[in-house]
Design a protein around this motif. Structure first.
Motif, PDB file in Angstrom:
ATOM      1  N   ALA A 157       0.841  -1.187  -0.033  1.00  0.00           N
ATOM      2  CA  ALA A 157       0.011  -0.124  -0.025  1.00  0.00           C
ATOM      3  C   ALA A 157       0.701   1.264   0.045  1.00  0.00           C
ATOM      4  N   ALA A 158       1.909   1.242   0.751  1.00  0.00           N
ATOM      5  CA  ALA A 158       2.829   2.568   0.827  1.00  0.00           C
ATOM      6  C   ALA A 158       3.570   2.728  -0.693  1.00  0.00           C
ATOM      7  N   GLN A 159       3.852   1.338  -1.108  1.00  0.00           N
ATOM      8  CA  GLN A 159       4.417   1.650  -2.623  1.00  0.00           C
ATOM      9  C   GLN A 159       3.441   2.309  -3.631  1.00  0.00           C
ATOM     10  N   CYS A 160       2.193   1.701  -3.403  1.00  0.00           N
ATOM     11  CA  CYS A 160       1.129   2.224  -4.416  1.00  0.00           C
ATOM     12  C   CYS A 160       0.708   3.514  -4.068  1.00  0.00           C
ATOM     13  N   GLN A 161       0.789   3.875  -2.752  1.00  0.00           N
ATOM     14  CA  GLN A 161       0.741   5.319  -2.354  1.00  0.00           C
ATOM     15  C   GLN A 161       1.469   6.193  -3.096  1.00  0.00           C
ATOM     16  N   ALA A 162       2.843   5.817  -2.962  1.00  0.00           N
ATOM     17  CA  ALA A 162       4.043   6.583  -3.350  1.00  0.00           C
ATOM     18  C   ALA A 162       3.783   6.937  -4.933  1.00  0.00           C
ATOM     19  N   THR A 163       3.570   5.692  -5.375  1.00  0.00           N
ATOM     20  CA  THR A 163       3.498   5.731  -6.980  1.00  0.00           C
ATOM     21  C   THR A 163       2.404   6.443  -7.479  1.00  0.00           C
ATOM     22  N   ARG A 164       1.237   6.617  -6.610  1.00  0.00           N
ATOM     23  CA  ARG A 164       0.076   7.374  -6.954  1.00  0.00           C
ATOM     24  C   ARG A 164       0.338   8.759  -6.646  1.00  0.00           C
ATOM     25  N   ASP A 165       1.052   9.172  -5.865  1.00  0.00           N
ATOM     26  CA  ASP A 165       1.453  10.457  -5.378  1.00  0.00           C
ATOM     27  C   ASP A 165       2.233  11.192  -6.756  1.00  0.00           C
ATOM     28  N   VAL A 166       3.299  10.218  -7.272  1.00  0.00           N
ATOM     29  CA  VAL A 166       4.151  10.689  -8.376  1.00  0.00           C
ATOM     30  C   VAL A 166       3.200  10.953  -9.641  1.00  0.00           C
ATOM     31  N   GLN A 167       2.157   9.888  -9.605  1.00  0.00           N
ATOM     32  CA  GLN A 167       1.581  10.006 -10.874  1.00  0.00           C
ATOM     33  C   GLN A 167       0.641  11.442 -10.767  1.00  0.00           C
ATOM     34  N   ILE A 458      11.784 -10.773  10.587  1.00  0.00           N
ATOM     35  CA  ILE A 458      11.180 -10.561   9.081  1.00  0.00           C
ATOM     36  C   ILE A 458      10.828  -9.311   9.108  1.00  0.00           C
ATOM     37  N   LYS A 459       9.946  -8.704  10.010  1.00  0.00           N
ATOM     38  CA  LYS A 459       9.569  -7.297   9.812  1.00  0.00           C
ATOM     39  C   LYS A 459      10.614  -6.302   9.753  1.00  0.00           C
ATOM     40  N   GLU A 460      11.687  -6.459  10.596  1.00  0.00           N
ATOM     41  CA  GLU A 460      12.987  -5.474  10.550  1.00  0.00           C
ATOM     42  C   GLU A 460      13.460  -5.886   9.185  1.00  0.00           C
ATOM     43  N   LYS A 461      13.640  -7.008   8.537  1.00  0.00           N
ATOM     44  CA  LYS A 461      14.307  -7.427   7.240  1.00  0.00           C
ATOM     45  C   LYS A 461      13.396  -6.690   6.185  1.00  0.00           C
ATOM     46  N   LYS A 462      12.281  -6.811   6.334  1.00  0.00           N
ATOM     47  CA  LYS A 462      11.424  -6.139   5.031  1.00  0.00           C
ATOM     48  C   LYS A 462      11.453  -4.884   5.155  1.00  0.00           C
ATOM     49  N   LEU A 463      11.412  -4.146   6.564  1.00  0.00           N
ATOM     50  CA  LEU A 463      11.728  -2.893   6.425  1.00  0.00           C
ATOM     51  C   LEU A 463      12.786  -2.191   5.855  1.00  0.00           C
ATOM     52  N   LYS A 464      13.862  -2.837   6.223  1.00  0.00           N
ATOM     53  CA  LYS A 464      15.277  -2.215   5.511  1.00  0.00           C
ATOM     54  C   LYS A 464      15.070  -2.404   4.364  1.00  0.00           C
ATOM     55  N   GLU A 465      14.676  -3.893   3.499  1.00  0.00           N
ATOM     56  CA  GLU A 465      14.389  -3.696   2.107  1.00  0.00           C
ATOM     57  C   GLU A 465      13.634  -2.715   1.586  1.00  0.00           C
ATOM     58  N   LEU A 466      12.668  -2.123   2.335  1.00  0.00           N
ATOM     59  CA  LEU A 466      11.984  -1.203   1.962  1.00  0.00           C
ATOM     60  C   LEU A 466      12.539   0.349   1.769  1.00  0.00           C
ATOM     61  N   ALA A 468      15.596   0.510   1.585  1.00  0.00           N
ATOM     62  CA  ALA A 468      16.696   0.291   0.395  1.00  0.00           C
ATOM     63  C   ALA A 468      16.211   0.600  -1.047  1.00  0.00           C
ATOM     64  N   THR A 469      14.861   0.450  -1.172  1.00  0.00           N
ATOM     65  CA  THR A 469      14.139   0.711  -2.466  1.00  0.00           C
ATOM     66  C   THR A 469      14.287   2.036  -2.673  1.00  0.00           C
ATOM     67  N   GLY A 470      14.560   3.013  -1.941  1.00  0.00           N
ATOM     68  CA  GLY A 470      14.696   4.552  -2.000  1.00  0.00           C
ATOM     69  C   GLY A 470      13.172   5.211  -1.832  1.00  0.00           C
ATOM     70  N   LEU A 471      12.394   4.381  -1.204  1.00  0.00           N
ATOM     71  CA  LEU A 471      10.979   5.130  -0.750  1.00  0.00           C
ATOM     72  C   LEU A 471      11.386   6.362   0.029  1.00  0.00           C
ATOM     73  N   SER A 472      10.398   7.179  -0.067  1.00  0.00           N
ATOM     74  CA  SER A 472      10.350   8.378   0.858  1.00  0.00           C
ATOM     75  C   SER A 472      10.392   8.062   2.220  1.00  0.00           C
ATOM     76  N   GLU A 473      11.002   8.936   3.088  1.00  0.00           N
ATOM     77  CA  GLU A 473      11.000   8.551   4.472  1.00  0.00           C
ATOM     78  C   GLU A 473       9.745   8.476   5.044  1.00  0.00           C
ATOM     79  N   ARG A 474       8.650   9.344   4.553  1.00  0.00           N
ATOM     80  CA  ARG A 474       7.520   9.712   5.280  1.00  0.00           C
ATOM     81  C   ARG A 474       6.764   8.356   5.125  1.00  0.00           C
ATOM     82  N   TYR A 475       6.721   7.638   3.963  1.00  0.00           N
ATOM     83  CA  TYR A 475       5.940   6.363   3.754  1.00  0.00           C
ATOM     84  C   TYR A 475       6.733   5.224   4.503  1.00  0.00           C
ATOM     85  N   CYS A 476       8.061   5.291   4.568  1.00  0.00           N
ATOM     86  CA  CYS A 476       8.703   4.275   5.410  1.00  0.00           C
ATOM     87  C   CYS A 476       8.260   4.350   6.880  1.00  0.00           C
ATOM     88  N   SER A 477       8.468   5.623   7.379  1.00  0.00           N
ATOM     89  CA  SER A 477       7.737   5.706   9.052  1.00  0.00           C
ATOM     90  C   SER A 477       6.448   5.332   9.117  1.00  0.00           C
TER      91      SER A 477
END
Length: 486
Positions: A157-167, A458-466, A468-477
């Protein structure tokens, strides 16, 4: 072959005994059998050897089978089958426990052997492959957990929201560019419209200035049309049409007059025909009335003749009736006399028969009395014997009932002992089950703790991966905050 008197061989039966073989006399089947003469210290015996070896039909049983046959042939009591079943069940349970113990020991031996034995390269590779597969399976299993699914949904959802904001930003920029382009096109269209209006105004002025000489042509056309309508040729055509119409009207009137004349003639002819028909009907009615009068006269004559004939027949019948009544009276008197004689005869026979029946009834009554007395005496004897038999049966039943009650009491005591043993065993089993439940509960708690640790990793690993993708800090938080609430 040798005779019995000359022994051919000697066999030792016991120490100090000997046996000799002698020929056998012919049997009734004309077959010769050998005989053996056994000589002991105190006896000499001649044994015949059978033609067929009896050992062929013999059966050799082991001792266990031989002991089983008489044991199964014995009739068991009511308690013995239950005891046999219990013994069999105990033996079966002991066998199962022994088999489980043996399996456990074999498994422990295999484990100890596998731990102590050095592994080859293939075994090491297989172990590593199995370890990787196990880790992969555990990872896939953890992905199926609800918390991980929710975390994946949050990340998606965060990735979709970021993509939608860019769009949306791109869309706003495109709309701004489109609005500027539309304004530019509107300005160009306004310029073109003004140019077209100026051109149209110049063309209209030219048309108005050069259109004054066209009115005379229209008046000429109108005059030509009026003259064509008021010319002499048109009046002649109108007169011809009126004459033709008048002739058609006259022809129609003549046709109507002809049809009326024919109709009147037809009516007159129909009236004449009706008049002739009435005259014929009147003539027919007169003839009919005449025929009916003649027929009625003939019927009256025939009726009168029939009445005369009936009177003659009636007189003749009266005479015959009188004669018949006389004959009937005579026949009745004769029949009455015959019936009286027959009645007297039957009364006499009936009296004799009644007397005979009374005598027979008295004899039968006496015989019945004697038979009844005999039967009563026999019945009394039977009742006495039956009473004694019933008394004996009741006594035996009481004895059997007492024995059955004793057996039931013994069986109840045995059953109570068995129930107590079962209760004791169940109590021990319940204690063992409670211990097992407590052990399983501790295992569940430990598994839940380990599961929570794995989920956190697993949560910590997935958050680090997220991140690492370069997503905005706002969405990551935002994702991290929601993940902590899971």
């Amino acid at each position: 072959m040798l005779t019995n008197s000359v022994p051919t061989s000697t066999q030792l039966d016991k120490p100090g005994n000997s046996a000799s073989k002698a020929p056998k006399n012919p049997s009734r089947r004309n077959q010769e059998r050998e005989t053996i003469q056994i000589i002991t210290k105190d006896l000499i015996r001649n044994l015949r050897i059978p033609l067929k070896d009896p050992s062929v039909d013999s059966v050799i049983l082991p001792s266990a089978e031989f002991q089983r046959i008489p044991s199964t042939a014995r009739v068991l009591t009511k308690e013995e089958p239950e005891a046999v079943r219990e013994a069999h069940q105990r033996k079966k349970e002991e066998g199962i426990r022994a088999a489980e113990e043996m399996k456990r020991k074999i498994h422990e031996a295999d484990l100890s052997r596998m731990k102590n034995q050095a592994l080859t390269e293939l075994e090491l590779e297989a172990r590593d492959r199995a370890q990787r597969l196990l880790e992969r399976a555990n990872a896939l299993k953890m992905e199926e957990e609800d918390e991980i699914k929710k975390l994946n949904n949050l990340i998606l959802a965060a990735q979709c929201q970021a993509t939608r904001d860019v769009q949306m930003d791109e869309k706003k920029q495109i709309q701004a560019e489109l609005s500027e382009e539309e304004k530019r096109l509107d300005a160009m269209m306004e310029v073109e419209r003004r140019r077209a209006l100026e051109t149209h105004s110049r063309v209209k002025y030219k048309l108005i200035g050069g259109g004054g000489g066209g009115g005379g042509g229209g008046a000429t056309i109108w005059t030509v049309q009026l003259e064509s309508v008021s010319s002499p040729t048109g009046g002649l055509l109108l007169l011809q049409a009126m004459e033709k119409k008048r002739e058609e009207q006259q022809h129609l009137n003549e046709e109507i007059m002809r049809i009326n004349t024919e109709t009147m003639q037809a009516k007159e002819q129909r009236r004449e025909e009706e008049k002739l028909a009435d005259m014929r009907n009147m003539e027919y009615m007169r003839n009919k009335m005449k025929r009916e009068a003649e027929y009625e006269a003939e019927q009256r004559r025939i009726k009168k003749e029939k009445e005369l004939e009936i009177a003659r027949l009636r007189a003749r019948q009266e005479k015959a009736k009188d004669y018949k009544s006389e004959q009937d009276d005579l026949r009745v008197r004769r029949n009455q006399e015959a019936s009286d004689r027959e009645w007297r005869r039957k009364e006499k026979e009936l009296s004799a028969k009644k007397a005979q029946e009374k005598a027979m009834l008295r004899a039968a009554r006496m015989e019945q009395v004697h038979c009844k007395e005999h039967l009563l005496s026999m019945e009394a004897g039977r009742e006495k014997a039956e009473f004694e038999r019933v008394l004996k049966v009741q006594h035996e039943a009481i004895v059997r009932q007492q024995e059955d009650e004793q057996k039931q009491q013994q069986k109840a005591r045995n059953h109570a002992d068995a129930i107590r043993n079962q209760v004791r065993e169940r109590g021990l089993s319940a204690v063992a089950k409670r211990r097992e439940i407590f052990k399983e509960a501790n295992q569940f708690v430990e598994e839940a703790r380990q599961r929570r640790v794995r989920l956190d990793e697993i949560k910590e690993k997935k958050l680090k991966e997220l991140k690492a993708t370069g997503l905005s800090e706002r969405y990551c938080s935002e994702v991290e905050r929601k993940a902590c609430a899971l």
